[in-house]
Design a protein around this motif. Structure first.
Motif, PDB file in Angstrom:
ATOM      1  N   PHE A  89      24.856 -24.611  33.573  1.00 13.76           N
ATOM      2  CA  PHE A  89      23.366 -23.935  33.651  1.00 13.76           C
ATOM      3  C   PHE A  89      23.454 -23.170  32.298  1.00 13.76           C
ATOM      4  N   ALA A  90      22.126 -23.064  31.663  1.00  9.60           N
ATOM      5  CA  ALA A  90      21.676 -22.376  30.583  1.00  9.60           C
ATOM      6  C   ALA A  90      20.544 -21.845  30.360  1.00  9.60           C
ATOM      7  N   PHE A  91      20.363 -20.633  30.263  1.00 12.82           N
ATOM      8  CA  PHE A  91      18.810 -19.864  30.129  1.00 12.82           C
ATOM      9  C   PHE A  91      19.007 -18.655  29.264  1.00 12.82           C
ATOM     10  N   THR A  92      17.598 -18.495  29.034  1.00 10.34           N
ATOM     11  CA  THR A  92      17.581 -17.087  28.020  1.00 10.34           C
ATOM     12  C   THR A  92      17.011 -16.283  29.004  1.00 10.34           C
ATOM     13  N   THR A  93      17.634 -15.027  29.428  1.00 15.96           N
ATOM     14  CA  THR A  93      17.107 -13.980  30.229  1.00 15.96           C
ATOM     15  C   THR A  93      15.598 -13.439  29.679  1.00 15.96           C
ATOM     16  N   THR A  94      15.001 -13.286  30.785  1.00 16.13           N
ATOM     17  CA  THR A  94      13.510 -12.649  30.656  1.00 16.13           C
ATOM     18  C   THR A  94      13.304 -11.382  31.523  1.00 16.13           C
ATOM     19  N   GLU A  95      14.627 -10.984  32.053  1.00 16.50           N
ATOM     20  CA  GLU A  95      14.563  -9.927  33.085  1.00 16.50           C
ATOM     21  C   GLU A  95      15.936  -9.154  32.668  1.00 16.50           C
ATOM     22  N   ALA A  96      15.785  -7.812  32.764  1.00 17.93           N
ATOM     23  CA  ALA A  96      17.062  -7.000  32.609  1.00 17.93           C
ATOM     24  C   ALA A  96      17.520  -6.787  33.964  1.00 17.93           C
ATOM     25  N   GLY A  97      18.972  -6.943  34.429  1.00 16.26           N
ATOM     26  CA  GLY A  97      19.607  -6.730  35.595  1.00 16.26           C
ATOM     27  C   GLY A  97      20.648  -7.576  35.710  1.00 16.26           C
ATOM     28  N   ASN A  98      21.006  -7.819  37.151  1.00 16.58           N
ATOM     29  CA  ASN A  98      22.159  -8.399  37.470  1.00 16.58           C
ATOM     30  C   ASN A  98      21.688  -9.936  37.793  1.00 16.58           C
ATOM     31  N   TYR A  99      22.329 -10.959  37.200  1.00 15.32           N
ATOM     32  CA  TYR A  99      22.146 -12.318  37.487  1.00 15.32           C
ATOM     33  C   TYR A  99      23.406 -12.947  38.334  1.00 15.32           C
ATOM     34  N   LEU A 100      22.755 -13.345  39.472  1.00 13.18           N
ATOM     35  CA  LEU A 100      23.649 -13.766  40.482  1.00 13.18           C
ATOM     36  C   LEU A 100      23.949 -15.409  40.547  1.00 13.18           C
ATOM     37  N   ALA A 101      25.367 -15.967  40.441  1.00  3.80           N
ATOM     38  CA  ALA A 101      25.613 -17.220  40.743  1.00  3.80           C
ATOM     39  C   ALA A 101      26.291 -17.214  41.866  1.00  3.80           C
ATOM     40  N   CYS A 102      25.774 -18.207  42.820  1.00  8.83           N
ATOM     41  CA  CYS A 102      26.387 -18.310  44.263  1.00  8.83           C
ATOM     42  C   CYS A 102      26.908 -19.737  44.290  1.00  8.83           C
ATOM     43  N   PHE A 103      28.247 -19.946  45.165  1.00 11.39           N
ATOM     44  CA  PHE A 103      28.682 -21.273  45.285  1.00 11.39           C
ATOM     45  C   PHE A 103      29.119 -21.317  46.661  1.00 11.39           C
ATOM     46  N   TRP A 104      29.128 -22.510  47.123  1.00 16.75           N
ATOM     47  CA  TRP A 104      29.508 -22.726  48.606  1.00 16.75           C
ATOM     48  C   TRP A 104      29.669 -24.088  48.876  1.00 16.75           C
ATOM     49  N   VAL A 105      30.878 -24.406  49.653  1.00 10.19           N
ATOM     50  CA  VAL A 105      31.160 -25.986  49.969  1.00 10.19           C
ATOM     51  C   VAL A 105      30.205 -26.630  50.871  1.00 10.19           C
ATOM     52  N   ASP A 106      29.986 -28.091  50.395  1.00  7.15           N
ATOM     53  CA  ASP A 106      28.783 -28.603  51.023  1.00  7.15           C
ATOM     54  C   ASP A 106      29.413 -28.924  52.722  1.00  7.15           C
ATOM     55  N   GLY A 107      28.397 -28.821  53.598  1.00  7.75           N
ATOM     56  CA  GLY A 107      28.916 -29.036  55.060  1.00  7.75           C
ATOM     57  C   GLY A 107      29.672 -30.056  55.252  1.00  7.75           C
ATOM     58  N   HIS A 108      29.395 -31.372  54.619  1.00 12.41           N
ATOM     59  CA  HIS A 108      29.931 -32.847  55.282  1.00 12.41           C
ATOM     60  C   HIS A 108      31.303 -32.674  54.728  1.00 12.41           C
ATOM     61  N   ASN A 109      31.873 -31.775  53.734  1.00 14.21           N
ATOM     62  CA  ASN A 109      33.297 -31.986  53.475  1.00 14.21           C
ATOM     63  C   ASN A 109      34.158 -31.734  54.397  1.00 14.21           C
TER      64      ASN A 109
END
Length: 213
Positions: A89-109
């Motif tokens: 993922f790539a982006f240019t920030t338009t808001e100041a603050g904490n940017y959050l990236a969340c990951f989880w395992v898919d349920g069918h695994n």
């Protein structure tokens, strides 16, 4: 002689800037259920670039899949992928603050084991494609390193300005808070004095009615 000194100074500056934390490589162990998140405080107009990939288990015949979601400080969805083993993922920030990236395992695994994910998070000058810059402007060697150094100095300057702005904002908030606390203390003191005067007046009337004074 002057050229040798200049080259030495450039190499010294490049050695010094190599110790600056320009990117982050993070190793995440995702549980079978639940979510793990990574956040970073970024100011406005900063380029953010990140790559994530699932590290397969040596004893597993199939690489598990994960889901990823990136949100801005105000909750805007910037990236959302499901059932993947890698992504970017790539982006240019338009808001100041904490940017959050969340990951989880898919349920069918299946398997019920933790899933390892390698996340490489780059911001600012470290997210810039210097190879493209070198090809476009036809520069290389020391000139390219000087251009990188110029970008690092500019990033440091912008960070200092950002910190100065944040310090000014926090000082303003602190002054307002101190002012409100002072007024609250004065009001509390006034209420205590009024209650004391009322109690004294009430007791005086009570004793006068009982003819004790």
């Amino acid at each position: 002689m002057g050229e040798r000194v200049t080259t030495g100074a450039v190499l010294l500056l490049l050695w010094w800037t190599s110790f600056l934390p320009m990117d982050q490589a993070i190793w995440l162990n995702l549980p079978p259920t639940g979510t793990k998140c990574v956040s970073e405080e970024v100011h406005i107009n900063v380029v953010v670039l990140a790559d994530y990939v699932v590290i397969p288990d040596d004893h597993s015949h199939q690489t598990p899949t994960i889901s990823a979601k990136v949100t801005s400080p105000y909750g805007n969805n910037l990236h959302h992928k499901e059932n993947v083993t890698y992504g970017q993922f790539a982006f240019t920030t338009t808001e100041a603050g904490n940017y959050l990236a969340c990951f989880w395992v898919d349920g069918h695994n299946s398997g019920g084991k933790d899933v390892s994910v390698n996340l490489e998070w780059r911001t600012g000058i470290s997210a810039k494609d210097w190879e493209s810059v070198a090809r476009k402007e036809k520069i290389q060697g020391v000139e390219l390193e000087l251009r990188k150094l110029e970008g690092v100095v500019q990033a440091i300057h912008e960070n200092l300005l950002f910190l100065k702005t944040r310090e000014s904002e926090m000082r303003t908030v602190s002054e307002k808070t101190n002012s409100r606390v002072a007024w609250f203390s004065i009001m509390s003191l006034g209420v205590c004095i009024a209650v004391s005067v009322f109690q004294l007046w009430h007791l005086t009337r009570y004793f006068q009615k009982k003819k004790l004074i």
